[in-house]
Design an enzyme around this catalytic site. Sequence first.
Site, PDB file in Angstrom:
ATOM      1  N   HIS A 105      14.716  53.340  -7.344  1.00 30.25           N
ATOM      2  CA  HIS A 105      15.222  52.887  -6.040  1.00 30.25           C
ATOM      3  C   HIS A 105      14.898  53.915  -4.951  1.00 30.25           C
ATOM      4  O   HIS A 105      14.587  53.559  -3.819  1.00 30.25           O
ATOM      5  CB  HIS A 105      16.733  52.631  -6.104  1.00 30.25           C
ATOM      6  CG  HIS A 105      17.091  51.507  -7.028  1.00 30.25           C
ATOM      7  ND1 HIS A 105      16.442  50.300  -7.002  1.00 30.25           N
ATOM      8  CD2 HIS A 105      18.036  51.402  -8.010  1.00 30.25           C
ATOM      9  CE1 HIS A 105      16.962  49.502  -7.929  1.00 30.25           C
ATOM     10  NE2 HIS A 105      17.915  50.143  -8.555  1.00 30.25           N
ATOM     11  N   ILE A 148      12.222  32.976  -6.481  1.00 38.00           N
ATOM     12  CA  ILE A 148      12.749  33.170  -5.129  1.00 38.00           C
ATOM     13  C   ILE A 148      14.066  33.943  -5.147  1.00 38.00           C
ATOM     14  O   ILE A 148      14.419  34.614  -4.176  1.00 38.00           O
ATOM     15  CB  ILE A 148      12.945  31.796  -4.438  1.00 38.00           C
ATOM     16  CG1 ILE A 148      11.588  31.155  -4.180  1.00 38.00           C
ATOM     17  CG2 ILE A 148      13.692  31.912  -3.124  1.00 38.00           C
ATOM     18  CD1 ILE A 148      10.676  31.999  -3.319  1.00 38.00           C
ATOM     19  N   TRP A 180      25.793  42.785  -7.367  1.00 38.24           N
ATOM     20  CA  TRP A 180      27.054  43.502  -7.649  1.00 38.24           C
ATOM     21  C   TRP A 180      27.328  43.588  -9.147  1.00 38.24           C
ATOM     22  O   TRP A 180      28.146  44.400  -9.588  1.00 38.24           O
ATOM     23  CB  TRP A 180      28.246  42.793  -6.983  1.00 38.24           C
ATOM     24  CG  TRP A 180      28.208  42.808  -5.486  1.00 38.24           C
ATOM     25  CD1 TRP A 180      27.897  41.762  -4.687  1.00 38.24           C
ATOM     26  CD2 TRP A 180      28.505  43.909  -4.610  1.00 38.24           C
ATOM     27  NE1 TRP A 180      27.968  42.135  -3.358  1.00 38.24           N
ATOM     28  CE2 TRP A 180      28.337  43.450  -3.282  1.00 38.24           C
ATOM     29  CE3 TRP A 180      28.872  45.242  -4.816  1.00 38.24           C
ATOM     30  CZ2 TRP A 180      28.533  44.270  -2.175  1.00 38.24           C
ATOM     31  CZ3 TRP A 180      29.070  46.064  -3.704  1.00 38.24           C
ATOM     32  CH2 TRP A 180      28.902  45.574  -2.410  1.00 38.24           C
ATOM     33  N   GLY A 217      13.229  49.341 -11.085  1.00 37.92           N
ATOM     34  CA  GLY A 217      13.752  49.738 -12.403  1.00 37.92           C
ATOM     35  C   GLY A 217      12.626  49.953 -13.394  1.00 37.92           C
ATOM     36  O   GLY A 217      12.604  50.947 -14.128  1.00 37.92           O
ATOM     37  N   GLU A 219       3.972  30.747   3.075  1.00 36.64           N
ATOM     38  CA  GLU A 219       2.994  31.000   2.017  1.00 36.64           C
ATOM     39  C   GLU A 219       3.591  32.036   1.069  1.00 36.64           C
ATOM     40  O   GLU A 219       4.150  33.038   1.516  1.00 36.64           O
ATOM     41  CB  GLU A 219       1.685  31.541   2.622  1.00 36.64           C
ATOM     42  CG  GLU A 219       0.952  30.542   3.472  1.00 36.64           C
ATOM     43  CD  GLU A 219       0.478  29.324   2.674  1.00 36.64           C
ATOM     44  OE1 GLU A 219       0.131  29.476   1.491  1.00 36.64           O
ATOM     45  OE2 GLU A 219       0.478  28.214   3.251  1.00 36.64           O
ATOM     46  N   ASP A 269      10.654  44.037  -5.681  1.00 33.30           N
ATOM     47  CA  ASP A 269      11.069  44.027  -7.081  1.00 33.30           C
ATOM     48  C   ASP A 269      10.259  45.039  -7.899  1.00 33.30           C
ATOM     49  O   ASP A 269       9.089  45.276  -7.606  1.00 33.30           O
ATOM     50  CB  ASP A 269      10.874  42.609  -7.637  1.00 33.30           C
ATOM     51  CG  ASP A 269      11.643  42.394  -8.929  1.00 33.30           C
ATOM     52  OD1 ASP A 269      12.471  43.253  -9.300  1.00 33.30           O
ATOM     53  OD2 ASP A 269      11.408  41.352  -9.571  1.00 33.30           O
ATOM     54  N   GLY A 270      10.909  45.604  -8.909  1.00 34.49           N
ATOM     55  CA  GLY A 270      10.187  46.447  -9.861  1.00 34.49           C
ATOM     56  C   GLY A 270      10.572  47.917  -9.830  1.00 34.49           C
ATOM     57  O   GLY A 270       9.944  48.727 -10.520  1.00 34.49           O
ATOM     58  N   ARG A 289       6.497  38.700  -3.162  1.00 33.06           N
ATOM     59  CA  ARG A 289       7.377  39.297  -4.176  1.00 33.06           C
ATOM     60  C   ARG A 289       6.516  40.214  -5.030  1.00 33.06           C
ATOM     61  O   ARG A 289       5.456  39.815  -5.513  1.00 33.06           O
ATOM     62  CB  ARG A 289       8.032  38.238  -5.068  1.00 33.06           C
ATOM     63  CG  ARG A 289       8.954  38.889  -6.104  1.00 33.06           C
ATOM     64  CD  ARG A 289       9.742  37.906  -6.928  1.00 33.06           C
ATOM     65  NE  ARG A 289      10.747  38.623  -7.708  1.00 33.06           N
ATOM     66  CZ  ARG A 289      11.959  38.174  -7.966  1.00 33.06           C
ATOM     67  NH1 ARG A 289      12.342  36.995  -7.531  1.00 33.06           N
ATOM     68  NH2 ARG A 289      12.805  38.886  -8.678  1.00 33.06           N
ATOM     69  N   LEU A 315       8.506  45.788  16.301  1.00 32.92           N
ATOM     70  CA  LEU A 315       8.864  45.158  15.024  1.00 32.92           C
ATOM     71  C   LEU A 315      10.370  45.048  14.847  1.00 32.92           C
ATOM     72  O   LEU A 315      11.097  46.019  15.066  1.00 32.92           O
ATOM     73  CB  LEU A 315       8.292  46.012  13.874  1.00 32.92           C
ATOM     74  CG  LEU A 315       8.713  45.619  12.457  1.00 32.92           C
ATOM     75  CD1 LEU A 315       7.994  44.340  12.022  1.00 32.92           C
ATOM     76  CD2 LEU A 315       8.427  46.738  11.461  1.00 32.92           C
TER      77      LEU A 315
END
Length: 254
Positions: free
Chosen positions: A51, A209, A83, A37, A221, A34-35, A202, A145
């Site tokens: 982005h 969430i 969307w 923008g 956690e 997140d973040g 996050r 991974l």
Amino acid sequence: MFKKLINKNKNQPIQSNFDLDLHNIPNHVAIIMDGNGRWAKQRKLPRIKGHYQGMQTVKKITKVASDLGIKYLTLYAFSTENWTRPESEVNYIMNLPVNFLKTFLPELIENNVKVETIGFMEYLPSSTLKSIAKAKEDTKHNTGLKLIFAINYGGRAEIVNSVKSIYDELTAKGLTSDEITEQMIDDHLMTHAYPDPDLLIRTSGEQRISNFLIWQVSYSEFIFNEKLWPDFDKEELINCIKIYQSRQRRFGGL
Ligand code: FPP
């Protein structure tokens, strides 16, 4: 013993000088990126630049996760609710996997990373689907991974789908709802092949969430990191893992 420093505001240990315990690396790390923008806004840039920079962070964090021996890295790239954003932004985000894989697939292959996805993929543009299909094909034998992109993913819709398919199976076999167990719901989720996340991060300071892996994070956690995703880096990830290592996981026991 870890030396713990408590950040009073967040009730979480802040960066400390203890060493990372390489024998206690979380098996599955899930990240709400997140973040982007806000990162762009701070620089008076269009949101899509955030982005783009977020995609560069995905490359760096994938490499670090792989080097640390994390086995599963699930990244929330696009939610079923995203969307509603302006069409130009949606189109840009939809094209990010194409751009990402065009420039990064050789390195993923070199690092033995396996690309996978969860989400309602059938709604994605064909160019996005094509590049993801190629990445999956080219990395299908890799054993390192697992890099799992959650694209057009929503936790509630995933659970609804699981319940529907269980209902169909039970009906076909003439069985009743008495047969339904937690394991059965789990087995019908898009994540059925993965262990639950040990650590959910996050970024950007938001503490929600947002419909991400809502069933699967029951005993994960949670770490809410203050950095905006484009600024998240190796040091931050390691710091999050140190915080994780300083916690006691009890899974409902004592
Ligand atoms: C949330 O930030 C971010 C997204 C909805 C898009 C996430 C996508 C990436 C980080 C790139 C993914 C890369 C690949 C390869 C798929 P936001 O736009 O909500 O930020 P804001 O809250 O500051 O507005």
